[in-house]
Design a protein around this motif. Structure first.
Motif, PDB file in Angstrom:
ATOM      1  N   SER A 152      -4.255   8.319  -1.911  1.00  0.00           N
ATOM      2  CA  SER A 152      -4.402   8.106  -0.478  1.00  0.00           C
ATOM      3  C   SER A 152      -4.223   6.639  -0.123  1.00  0.00           C
ATOM      4  O   SER A 152      -4.291   5.758  -0.994  1.00  0.00           O
ATOM      5  CB  SER A 152      -5.795   8.560  -0.022  1.00  0.00           C
ATOM      6  OG  SER A 152      -6.793   7.704  -0.590  1.00  0.00           O
ATOM      7  N   TYR A 153      -4.005   6.390   1.166  1.00  0.00           N
ATOM      8  CA  TYR A 153      -3.896   5.016   1.666  1.00  0.00           C
ATOM      9  C   TYR A 153      -5.143   4.213   1.315  1.00  0.00           C
ATOM     10  O   TYR A 153      -5.052   3.066   0.858  1.00  0.00           O
ATOM     11  CB  TYR A 153      -3.689   5.055   3.182  1.00  0.00           C
ATOM     12  CG  TYR A 153      -3.658   3.698   3.864  1.00  0.00           C
ATOM     13  CD1 TYR A 153      -2.454   3.027   4.070  1.00  0.00           C
ATOM     14  CD2 TYR A 153      -4.840   3.104   4.318  1.00  0.00           C
ATOM     15  CE1 TYR A 153      -2.420   1.787   4.707  1.00  0.00           C
ATOM     16  CE2 TYR A 153      -4.816   1.863   4.949  1.00  0.00           C
ATOM     17  CZ  TYR A 153      -3.617   1.223   5.151  1.00  0.00           C
ATOM     18  OH  TYR A 153      -3.593  -0.009   5.778  1.00  0.00           O
ATOM     19  N   GLU A 154      -6.310   4.818   1.496  1.00  0.00           N
ATOM     20  CA  GLU A 154      -7.570   4.124   1.220  1.00  0.00           C
ATOM     21  C   GLU A 154      -7.710   3.776  -0.262  1.00  0.00           C
ATOM     22  O   GLU A 154      -8.168   2.681  -0.609  1.00  0.00           O
ATOM     23  CB  GLU A 154      -8.749   4.993   1.676  1.00  0.00           C
ATOM     24  CG  GLU A 154      -8.883   5.168   3.180  1.00  0.00           C
ATOM     25  CD  GLU A 154      -7.842   6.106   3.765  1.00  0.00           C
ATOM     26  OE1 GLU A 154      -7.597   6.022   4.999  1.00  0.00           O
ATOM     27  OE2 GLU A 154      -7.252   6.915   3.001  1.00  0.00           O
ATOM     28  N   LYS A 155      -7.336   4.707  -1.122  1.00  0.00           N
ATOM     29  CA  LYS A 155      -7.413   4.460  -2.564  1.00  0.00           C
ATOM     30  C   LYS A 155      -6.442   3.349  -2.969  1.00  0.00           C
ATOM     31  O   LYS A 155      -6.793   2.468  -3.770  1.00  0.00           O
ATOM     32  CB  LYS A 155      -7.079   5.741  -3.326  1.00  0.00           C
ATOM     33  CG  LYS A 155      -7.122   5.621  -4.838  1.00  0.00           C
ATOM     34  CD  LYS A 155      -8.513   5.386  -5.369  1.00  0.00           C
ATOM     35  CE  LYS A 155      -8.558   5.452  -6.889  1.00  0.00           C
ATOM     36  NZ  LYS A 155      -9.905   5.163  -7.440  1.00  0.00           N
ATOM     37  N   GLU A 169      -5.357   0.928  -1.101  1.00  0.00           N
ATOM     38  CA  GLU A 169      -5.905  -0.330  -0.593  1.00  0.00           C
ATOM     39  C   GLU A 169      -7.008  -0.861  -1.497  1.00  0.00           C
ATOM     40  O   GLU A 169      -7.065  -2.053  -1.816  1.00  0.00           O
ATOM     41  CB  GLU A 169      -6.436  -0.119   0.819  1.00  0.00           C
ATOM     42  CG  GLU A 169      -6.928  -1.380   1.505  1.00  0.00           C
ATOM     43  CD  GLU A 169      -7.331  -1.122   2.937  1.00  0.00           C
ATOM     44  OE1 GLU A 169      -6.949  -1.906   3.825  1.00  0.00           O
ATOM     45  OE2 GLU A 169      -8.038  -0.093   3.189  1.00  0.00           O
ATOM     46  N   ASN A 170      -7.876   0.025  -1.941  1.00  0.00           N
ATOM     47  CA  ASN A 170      -8.987  -0.359  -2.806  1.00  0.00           C
ATOM     48  C   ASN A 170      -8.505  -0.933  -4.141  1.00  0.00           C
ATOM     49  O   ASN A 170      -8.978  -1.977  -4.593  1.00  0.00           O
ATOM     50  CB  ASN A 170      -9.892   0.852  -3.043  1.00  0.00           C
ATOM     51  CG  ASN A 170     -11.043   0.539  -3.981  1.00  0.00           C
ATOM     52  OD1 ASN A 170     -10.979   0.808  -5.185  1.00  0.00           O
ATOM     53  ND2 ASN A 170     -12.105  -0.044  -3.434  1.00  0.00           N
ATOM     54  N   LYS A 200       0.836  -1.207   0.000  1.00  0.00           N
ATOM     55  CA  LYS A 200       0.000   0.000   0.000  1.00  0.00           C
ATOM     56  C   LYS A 200       0.868   1.253   0.000  1.00  0.00           C
ATOM     57  O   LYS A 200       0.592   2.224  -0.724  1.00  0.00           O
ATOM     58  CB  LYS A 200      -0.918  -0.006   1.227  1.00  0.00           C
ATOM     59  CG  LYS A 200      -1.952  -1.127   1.233  1.00  0.00           C
ATOM     60  CD  LYS A 200      -2.668  -1.210   2.569  1.00  0.00           C
ATOM     61  CE  LYS A 200      -3.458  -2.504   2.707  1.00  0.00           C
ATOM     62  NZ  LYS A 200      -4.084  -2.633   4.052  1.00  0.00           N
TER      63      LYS A 200
END
Length: 301
Positions: A250-253, A255-256, A240
């Protein structure tokens, strides 16, 4: 059998004659000072290391494999480098292999006499069905280990590229190598214990060979290990972070996207940088032979 007394790695170190009388502080200071000679010795053989890397890249690009062959410490150093390639670069386990005198049992316990058998090196390579597409690196600090010599002789007969790595000048195994790397680190502070300077130099050289080869084979984007095998929590988190650093998301993006690519970092990066679908990113990577930077440029074109 070559006389061990002729080897520089068996010479007495002039500064450690009273090693047993030194304080702990004096010993570690001497060891540290002695280790400073390692990069100087490696600097003298950089041209040979470059040639070795070119040979490895050529072999791996054309369906070949890399074999490290060694006994004792030398064999274990080869093994250490080989087993780190799959998690770091997602290479198949058989792509980079280490063959030790005495087999897998020799990893933990010395197998007496195995390294003195010149035939066993050939036997181990035959078991792996060595071909002319492969490359064999024989590792021996002394430069005379019969097991290693036998492996190199057989590899040359087969037509495989051969490389020797030793710590003595004009070593025996150099005569059986297309590329000879002789990194002269000199006497050890513990006389004859080549697990010290010589082994450290050899480990650094193997680091250079595999890391640089993998960079040139497309396993790296910028200075990021984009082919990392995310097989546990730590490596998934690293994946990630790599995607974040390579693309700025972003971290969330990150990860997705990684969940969509089954944590294939390269695919995630290409999808994000080219704003394409998974299938299109796969096509671009295939067209670029796995090089992220080239895949991105292809989309621009």
């Amino acid at each position: 059998m070559e006389r061990m007394t002729k080897l520089t790695t068996e010479d007495y170190h002039p500064d450690s004659e009273n090693l047993d009388l030194m304080s702990i502080a004096e010993i570690v200071q001497l060891m540290n000072e002695d280790d400073l000679k390692i990069p100087q010795a490696i600097a003298k053989v950089l041209p040979e290391i470059e040639q070795a890397i070119e040979a490895v890249i050529h072999a791996l690009k054309n369906g070949g494999r890399l074999f490290y062959v060694g006994a004792g410490t030398s064999g274990r150093i080869g093994l250490l480098d080989a087993v780190e390639c799959p998690p770091t670069f997602s290479t198949p386990p058989k792509l980079v292999q280490a063959l030790l005198a005495g087999g897998s049992d020799a990893v933990m316990v010395a197998i007496e006499g195995a390294e003195d058998n010149c035939t066993l090196g050939k036997v181990e390579l035959k078991k792996q069905q060595l071909s002319a597409q492969d490359v064999v690196i024989g590792i021996a600090a002394s430069g005379r280990t019969p097991f290693v010599k036998g492996a190199l002789v057989y590899a040359q007969q087969i037509g495989a590229q051969t490389i020797s790595l030793a710590s003595n000048p004009q070593s025996v195994i150099s005569a059986y190598a297309d590329i000879a790397i002789e990194v002269i680190t000199g006497p050890e502070i513990l006389t004859g214990s080549t697990r010290l300077k010589a082994a450290t130099a050899h480990k650094q050289i193997l680091n250079m060979i595999t890391t640089t080869s993998m960079v040139k084979l497309g396993k790296v984007y910028k200075n990021l290990m984009v082919d990392v095998h995310a097989s546990n929590f730590k490596l998934r988190e690293r994946a990630k972070k790599i995607v974040c650093e390579a693309t700025g998301v972003s971290y969330e993006k990150a990860e997705n996207i990684l969940e969509q690519t089954n944590f294939q970092v390269k695919l995630a990066i290409v999808m994000l940088l080219t704003k394409t679908t998974l299938n299109e990113a796969e096509r671009l990577l295939a067209q670029s032979e796995g090089h992220v930077r080239t895949a991105v440029e292809l989309k621009k074109d």
